[in-house]
Design a protein around this motif. Structure first.
Motif, PDB file in Angstrom:
ATOM      1  N   ILE A  81      -0.897  -5.152   2.762  1.00 14.56           N
ATOM      2  CA  ILE A  81      -2.195  -5.270   2.092  1.00 14.56           C
ATOM      3  C   ILE A  81      -3.337  -5.116   3.089  1.00 14.56           C
ATOM      4  O   ILE A  81      -4.326  -4.429   2.809  1.00 14.56           O
ATOM      5  CB  ILE A  81      -2.303  -6.626   1.365  1.00 14.56           C
ATOM      6  CG1 ILE A  81      -1.279  -6.705   0.220  1.00 14.56           C
ATOM      7  CG2 ILE A  81      -3.709  -6.852   0.831  1.00 14.56           C
ATOM      8  CD1 ILE A  81      -1.469  -5.668  -0.859  1.00 14.56           C
ATOM      9  N   MET A  82      -3.220  -5.706   4.268  1.00 11.22           N
ATOM     10  CA  MET A  82      -4.336  -5.753   5.200  1.00 11.22           C
ATOM     11  C   MET A  82      -4.474  -4.490   6.038  1.00 11.22           C
ATOM     12  O   MET A  82      -5.599  -4.054   6.310  1.00 11.22           O
ATOM     13  CB  MET A  82      -4.187  -6.980   6.106  1.00 11.22           C
ATOM     14  CG  MET A  82      -4.278  -8.302   5.364  1.00 11.22           C
ATOM     15  SD  MET A  82      -4.175  -9.754   6.442  1.00 11.22           S
ATOM     16  CE  MET A  82      -5.661  -9.543   7.420  1.00 11.22           C
ATOM     17  N   THR A  83      -3.387  -3.892   6.458  1.00 11.35           N
ATOM     18  CA  THR A  83      -3.480  -2.711   7.321  1.00 11.35           C
ATOM     19  C   THR A  83      -2.693  -1.517   6.801  1.00 11.35           C
ATOM     20  O   THR A  83      -2.878  -0.409   7.300  1.00 11.35           O
ATOM     21  CB  THR A  83      -2.973  -3.046   8.739  1.00 11.35           C
ATOM     22  OG1 THR A  83      -1.583  -3.399   8.684  1.00 11.35           O
ATOM     23  CG2 THR A  83      -3.772  -4.190   9.340  1.00 11.35           C
ATOM     24  N   GLY A  84      -1.785  -1.739   5.853  1.00  7.01           N
ATOM     25  CA  GLY A  84      -0.948  -0.654   5.371  1.00  7.01           C
ATOM     26  C   GLY A  84       0.047  -0.154   6.403  1.00  7.01           C
ATOM     27  O   GLY A  84       0.585   0.942   6.274  1.00  7.01           O
ATOM     28  N   GLY A  85       0.280  -0.955   7.433  1.00  5.71           N
ATOM     29  CA  GLY A  85       1.183  -0.545   8.497  1.00  5.71           C
ATOM     30  C   GLY A  85       0.516   0.237   9.605  1.00  5.71           C
ATOM     31  O   GLY A  85       1.190   0.668  10.551  1.00  5.71           O
TER      32      GLY A  85
END
Length: 315
Positions: free
Chosen positions: A257-261
Protein backbone atom coordinates in the motif's frame (compact mmCIF):
# COMPACT_ATOMS: atom_id res chain seq x y z
CA UNK A 1 -20.78 -63.19 25.08
CA UNK A 2 -23.87 -63.97 27.17
CA UNK A 3 -24.39 -67.61 27.89
CA UNK A 4 -27.87 -69.03 28.54
CA UNK A 5 -28.54 -72.55 29.69
CA UNK A 6 -31.43 -74.47 28.14
CA UNK A 7 -33.92 -76.27 30.30
CA UNK A 8 -32.53 -79.55 31.62
CA UNK A 9 -33.89 -82.67 29.89
CA UNK A 10 -35.98 -85.15 31.86
CA UNK A 11 -33.13 -87.67 31.85
CA UNK A 12 -31.19 -85.44 34.29
CA UNK A 13 -28.26 -84.88 31.91
CA UNK A 14 -26.50 -81.47 32.19
CA UNK A 15 -28.14 -78.78 30.09
CA UNK A 16 -26.24 -77.73 26.95
CA UNK A 17 -24.96 -74.14 26.87
CA UNK A 18 -26.21 -71.91 24.07
CA UNK A 19 -24.39 -68.62 23.20
CA UNK A 20 -26.36 -65.47 22.47
CA UNK A 21 -24.81 -62.66 20.35
CA UNK A 22 -23.69 -59.57 22.24
CA UNK A 23 -26.32 -56.82 22.27
CA UNK A 24 -25.92 -54.04 19.71
CA UNK A 25 -24.94 -50.59 20.95
CA UNK A 26 -27.87 -48.54 21.97
CA UNK A 27 -29.08 -45.57 19.96
CA UNK A 28 -27.94 -43.15 22.66
CA UNK A 29 -24.39 -44.51 22.52
CA UNK A 30 -24.42 -44.23 18.74
CA UNK A 31 -25.52 -40.59 18.85
CA UNK A 32 -22.79 -39.79 21.39
CA UNK A 33 -20.21 -40.99 18.90
CA UNK A 34 -21.75 -39.21 15.91
CA UNK A 35 -22.61 -35.85 17.53
CA UNK A 36 -19.04 -34.41 17.65
CA UNK A 37 -18.60 -35.13 13.94
CA UNK A 38 -21.88 -33.40 13.17
CA UNK A 39 -20.64 -30.26 14.92
CA UNK A 40 -17.31 -30.43 13.09
CA UNK A 41 -18.78 -31.14 9.66
CA UNK A 42 -19.33 -27.51 8.65
CA UNK A 43 -15.95 -26.19 9.93
CA UNK A 44 -14.14 -29.09 8.27
CA UNK A 45 -15.99 -28.48 5.01
CA UNK A 46 -15.04 -24.80 5.08
CA UNK A 47 -11.44 -25.65 5.97
CA UNK A 48 -11.12 -28.10 3.09
CA UNK A 49 -12.90 -25.78 0.63
CA UNK A 50 -11.04 -22.57 1.40
CA UNK A 51 -7.65 -23.86 2.62
CA UNK A 52 -6.64 -27.35 1.58
CA UNK A 53 -8.28 -27.34 -1.86
CA UNK A 54 -6.66 -24.01 -2.89
CA UNK A 55 -3.29 -25.24 -1.62
CA UNK A 56 -3.66 -28.42 -3.65
CA UNK A 57 -4.56 -26.37 -6.73
CA UNK A 58 -1.58 -24.09 -6.14
CA UNK A 59 0.78 -27.06 -5.99
CA UNK A 60 -0.76 -28.44 -9.20
CA UNK A 61 -0.40 -25.07 -10.98
CA UNK A 62 3.25 -24.86 -9.97
CA UNK A 63 4.01 -27.70 -12.40
CA UNK A 64 2.37 -25.93 -15.35
CA UNK A 65 2.94 -22.85 -17.51
CA UNK A 66 -0.55 -21.47 -16.85
CA UNK A 67 -0.92 -17.71 -17.40
CA UNK A 68 -3.99 -17.38 -15.21
CA UNK A 69 -6.39 -16.76 -18.10
CA UNK A 70 -6.08 -19.53 -20.67
CA UNK A 71 -8.21 -22.66 -20.11
CA UNK A 72 -5.35 -24.80 -21.42
CA UNK A 73 -2.67 -26.05 -19.04
CA UNK A 74 0.64 -27.45 -20.17
CA UNK A 75 2.58 -29.67 -17.78
CA UNK A 76 6.18 -28.48 -17.49
CA UNK A 77 7.48 -30.60 -14.63
CA UNK A 78 9.98 -28.88 -12.37
CA UNK A 79 10.74 -26.11 -14.87
CA UNK A 80 9.24 -23.38 -12.69
CA UNK A 81 11.25 -24.51 -9.65
CA UNK A 82 14.41 -24.68 -11.76
CA UNK A 83 13.82 -21.11 -12.92
CA UNK A 84 13.30 -19.95 -9.33
CA UNK A 85 16.56 -21.41 -8.06
CA UNK A 86 18.61 -20.37 -11.10
CA UNK A 87 17.56 -16.70 -10.92
CA UNK A 88 19.15 -15.22 -7.78
CA UNK A 89 17.25 -11.95 -8.14
CA UNK A 90 14.06 -13.78 -7.24
CA UNK A 91 15.47 -14.59 -3.79
CA UNK A 92 17.24 -11.29 -3.16
CA UNK A 93 13.95 -9.85 -1.90
CA UNK A 94 14.36 -11.98 1.21
CA UNK A 95 16.94 -9.45 2.41
CA UNK A 96 14.01 -7.09 3.04
CA UNK A 97 12.61 -9.63 5.49
CA UNK A 98 15.62 -9.00 7.76
CA UNK A 99 14.20 -5.56 8.59
CA UNK A 100 10.86 -7.06 9.59
CA UNK A 101 12.53 -9.87 11.53
CA UNK A 102 14.48 -7.31 13.55
CA UNK A 103 11.27 -5.34 14.04
CA UNK A 104 9.59 -8.50 15.32
CA UNK A 105 12.23 -8.86 18.03
CA UNK A 106 11.56 -5.30 19.16
CA UNK A 107 7.82 -5.89 18.93
CA UNK A 108 7.93 -9.01 21.14
CA UNK A 109 10.16 -7.29 23.70
CA UNK A 110 7.94 -4.20 23.94
CA UNK A 111 4.74 -6.28 24.08
CA UNK A 112 6.21 -8.46 26.83
CA UNK A 113 7.26 -5.37 28.79
CA UNK A 114 3.80 -3.79 28.69
CA UNK A 115 2.05 -7.10 29.38
CA UNK A 116 4.20 -7.64 32.47
CA UNK A 117 3.73 -4.06 33.64
CA UNK A 118 -0.06 -4.06 33.21
CA UNK A 119 -0.47 -7.47 34.84
CA UNK A 120 0.23 -5.78 38.19
CA UNK A 121 -1.93 -3.17 39.87
CA UNK A 122 -1.39 -0.05 37.78
CA UNK A 123 -3.70 2.95 37.56
CA UNK A 124 -5.75 3.16 34.35
CA UNK A 125 -4.42 -0.21 33.24
CA UNK A 126 -7.67 -1.09 31.42
CA UNK A 127 -7.35 2.14 29.44
CA UNK A 128 -3.76 1.32 28.49
CA UNK A 129 -4.78 -2.20 27.49
CA UNK A 130 -7.31 -0.79 25.05
CA UNK A 131 -4.83 1.74 23.67
CA UNK A 132 -2.20 -0.92 23.03
CA UNK A 133 -4.59 -3.40 21.41
CA UNK A 134 -6.51 -0.88 19.30
CA UNK A 135 -4.02 -0.68 16.35
CA UNK A 136 -4.45 -4.39 15.70
CA UNK A 137 -8.17 -3.86 15.11
CA UNK A 138 -7.63 -1.30 12.33
CA UNK A 139 -7.70 -2.46 8.72
CA UNK A 140 -4.24 -2.86 7.21
CA UNK A 141 -5.11 -0.82 4.11
CA UNK A 142 -6.26 2.09 6.28
CA UNK A 143 -3.03 1.90 8.28
CA UNK A 144 -1.02 1.98 5.05
CA UNK A 145 -2.72 5.15 3.84
CA UNK A 146 -2.46 6.84 7.25
CA UNK A 147 1.28 6.25 7.50
CA UNK A 148 1.78 7.14 3.85
CA UNK A 149 0.81 10.69 4.78
CA UNK A 150 2.67 10.39 8.07
CA UNK A 151 6.02 9.80 6.32
CA UNK A 152 5.60 12.05 3.30
CA UNK A 153 7.66 15.23 2.90
CA UNK A 154 6.26 17.90 5.19
CA UNK A 155 3.88 15.39 6.72
CA UNK A 156 3.04 14.60 10.31
CA UNK A 157 6.46 13.25 11.26
CA UNK A 158 8.29 16.24 9.81
CA UNK A 159 5.91 18.62 11.58
CA UNK A 160 6.51 16.94 14.92
CA UNK A 161 10.27 16.97 14.45
CA UNK A 162 10.19 20.69 13.64
CA UNK A 163 8.61 21.35 17.04
CA UNK A 164 11.76 19.91 18.65
CA UNK A 165 14.11 21.74 16.29
CA UNK A 166 15.21 18.59 14.44
CA UNK A 167 16.12 18.60 10.77
CA UNK A 168 13.42 17.33 8.41
CA UNK A 169 15.20 17.47 5.07
CA UNK A 170 15.13 13.75 4.39
CA UNK A 171 12.71 11.58 2.45
CA UNK A 172 11.61 8.85 4.82
CA UNK A 173 10.48 6.62 1.96
CA UNK A 174 13.09 7.81 -0.53
CA UNK A 175 15.97 5.38 0.13
CA UNK A 176 15.88 1.60 0.65
CA UNK A 177 17.29 1.74 4.18
CA UNK A 178 15.04 4.51 5.53
CA UNK A 179 11.99 3.16 3.71
CA UNK A 180 12.39 -0.36 5.09
CA UNK A 181 13.05 0.95 8.60
CA UNK A 182 9.94 3.12 8.38
CA UNK A 183 7.77 0.27 7.12
CA UNK A 184 9.13 -2.08 9.78
CA UNK A 185 8.29 0.53 12.40
CA UNK A 186 4.71 0.60 11.15
CA UNK A 187 4.51 -3.18 11.52
CA UNK A 188 5.70 -2.88 15.14
CA UNK A 189 2.94 -0.38 15.90
CA UNK A 190 0.26 -2.46 14.23
CA UNK A 191 1.00 -6.01 15.43
CA UNK A 192 2.27 -5.31 18.94
CA UNK A 193 -1.30 -5.48 20.26
CA UNK A 194 -1.65 -9.13 19.25
CA UNK A 195 1.48 -10.21 21.11
CA UNK A 196 0.48 -7.99 24.03
CA UNK A 197 -2.87 -9.78 24.42
CA UNK A 198 -1.26 -13.21 24.12
CA UNK A 199 1.34 -12.40 26.78
CA UNK A 200 -1.17 -10.73 29.09
CA UNK A 201 -3.53 -13.70 28.97
CA UNK A 202 -0.68 -16.11 29.67
CA UNK A 203 0.60 -14.03 32.59
CA UNK A 204 -2.84 -13.77 34.16
CA UNK A 205 -3.21 -17.56 34.00
CA UNK A 206 -0.30 -17.97 36.45
CA UNK A 207 -1.61 -18.66 39.98
CA UNK A 208 -1.59 -15.56 42.16
CA UNK A 209 -0.27 -17.54 45.13
CA UNK A 210 3.14 -17.66 43.45
CA UNK A 211 3.35 -13.86 43.39
CA UNK A 212 2.25 -13.65 47.02
CA UNK A 213 4.89 -16.19 48.07
CA UNK A 214 7.55 -14.34 46.07
CA UNK A 215 6.62 -11.02 47.71
CA UNK A 216 6.83 -12.61 51.16
CA UNK A 217 10.33 -13.80 50.29
CA UNK A 218 11.28 -10.26 49.27
CA UNK A 219 11.48 -10.87 45.52
CA UNK A 220 11.61 -7.79 43.31
CA UNK A 221 9.52 -7.28 40.16
CA UNK A 222 12.47 -8.30 38.01
CA UNK A 223 13.00 -11.47 40.04
CA UNK A 224 9.30 -12.30 39.75
CA UNK A 225 9.50 -11.85 36.00
CA UNK A 226 12.66 -13.93 35.69
CA UNK A 227 11.64 -16.86 37.88
CA UNK A 228 7.84 -16.89 37.59
CA UNK A 229 6.53 -15.03 34.54
CA UNK A 230 9.15 -15.93 31.93
CA UNK A 231 9.10 -19.70 32.62
CA UNK A 232 5.31 -19.68 32.97
CA UNK A 233 4.64 -18.14 29.55
CA UNK A 234 7.41 -19.94 27.65
CA UNK A 235 4.96 -21.74 25.28
CA UNK A 236 3.33 -18.42 24.37
CA UNK A 237 6.71 -16.80 23.74
CA UNK A 238 7.56 -19.73 21.47
CA UNK A 239 4.29 -19.21 19.59
CA UNK A 240 5.04 -15.50 19.18
CA UNK A 241 8.47 -16.32 17.75
CA UNK A 242 6.89 -18.67 15.21
CA UNK A 243 4.38 -15.99 14.21
CA UNK A 244 7.18 -13.43 13.96
CA UNK A 245 9.27 -15.61 11.64
CA UNK A 246 6.37 -16.50 9.37
CA UNK A 247 5.12 -12.91 9.37
CA UNK A 248 8.50 -11.40 8.49
CA UNK A 249 8.81 -13.78 5.52
CA UNK A 250 5.30 -13.10 4.22
CA UNK A 251 4.93 -9.32 4.64
CA UNK A 252 2.58 -7.87 2.06
CA UNK A 253 -0.08 -5.27 2.74
CA UNK A 254 1.85 -2.44 4.42
CA UNK A 255 4.71 -2.18 1.87
CA UNK A 256 2.31 -2.86 -1.01
CA UNK A 257 0.00 0.00 0.00
CA UNK A 258 2.71 2.49 0.96
CA UNK A 259 5.38 1.93 -1.69
CA UNK A 260 4.10 -0.79 -4.02
CA UNK A 261 7.44 -2.53 -3.61
CA UNK A 262 9.43 0.44 -4.98
CA UNK A 263 12.60 1.89 -3.44
CA UNK A 264 13.96 -1.51 -2.48
CA UNK A 265 10.94 -2.46 -0.34
CA UNK A 266 9.65 -5.33 -2.47
CA UNK A 267 9.00 -8.47 -0.45
CA UNK A 268 8.75 -12.05 -1.65
CA UNK A 269 4.94 -11.97 -1.53
CA UNK A 270 4.75 -8.70 -3.51
CA UNK A 271 7.08 -10.21 -6.09
CA UNK A 272 4.88 -13.32 -6.29
CA UNK A 273 1.75 -11.20 -6.80
CA UNK A 274 3.45 -9.27 -9.60
CA UNK A 275 4.52 -12.52 -11.29
CA UNK A 276 0.93 -13.76 -11.25
CA UNK A 277 -1.08 -10.63 -12.10
CA UNK A 278 1.36 -8.28 -13.81
CA UNK A 279 3.46 -10.69 -15.86
CA UNK A 280 0.79 -13.43 -16.17
CA UNK A 281 3.11 -16.16 -14.91
CA UNK A 282 0.72 -17.93 -12.59
CA UNK A 283 2.63 -21.20 -12.77
CA UNK A 284 5.89 -19.54 -11.69
CA UNK A 285 4.07 -17.56 -9.01
CA UNK A 286 2.51 -20.76 -7.67
CA UNK A 287 5.95 -22.35 -7.49
CA UNK A 288 7.21 -19.31 -5.58
CA UNK A 289 4.30 -19.59 -3.14
CA UNK A 290 5.06 -23.29 -2.58
CA UNK A 291 8.71 -22.47 -1.90
CA UNK A 292 7.68 -19.77 0.60
CA UNK A 293 5.37 -22.25 2.34
CA UNK A 294 8.17 -24.80 2.61
CA UNK A 295 10.59 -22.17 3.97
CA UNK A 296 8.10 -21.13 6.67
CA UNK A 297 7.45 -24.75 7.63
CA UNK A 298 11.19 -25.46 7.78
CA UNK A 299 11.84 -22.37 9.92
CA UNK A 300 9.01 -23.37 12.25
CA UNK A 301 10.35 -26.92 12.55
CA UNK A 302 13.87 -25.68 13.36
CA UNK A 303 12.51 -23.28 15.97
CA UNK A 304 10.46 -26.02 17.62
CA UNK A 305 13.48 -28.32 17.68
CA UNK A 306 15.70 -25.68 19.25
CA UNK A 307 13.08 -24.51 21.77
CA UNK A 308 10.72 -27.42 22.50
CA UNK A 309 7.50 -26.81 24.39
CA UNK A 310 8.32 -28.49 27.67
CA UNK A 311 5.69 -28.80 30.36
CA UNK A 312 5.85 -25.83 32.69
CA UNK A 313 5.88 -26.60 36.41
CA UNK A 314 6.34 -23.54 38.64
CA UNK A 315 5.46 -25.25 41.91
Amino acid sequence: MVQIADKAPRTGAPAPVRERPAPRPSRARLWRGVTPWLFMAVPLALLVTFTYAPVANMIAYSFTDWDGLSPDLKYTGFENYTELFTRPELFQVFYVSVYYLAASVVQIAVALYFATLLSFNVRFRNLFKGILFFPYLINGVAIGFVFLYFFQDGGTLDSVLKLFGASTDRAWLGTPASANVSLAGVSIWRFMGLNFVLFLGAIQSIPGELYEAAELDGATRWQQFRHIIAPGIKPVISLSVILAISGSLSVFEIPYIMTGGATGTETFVIQTVKLAFQFNKTGLASAAAVVLLLIILAATWVQRRLVPDDKVDLV
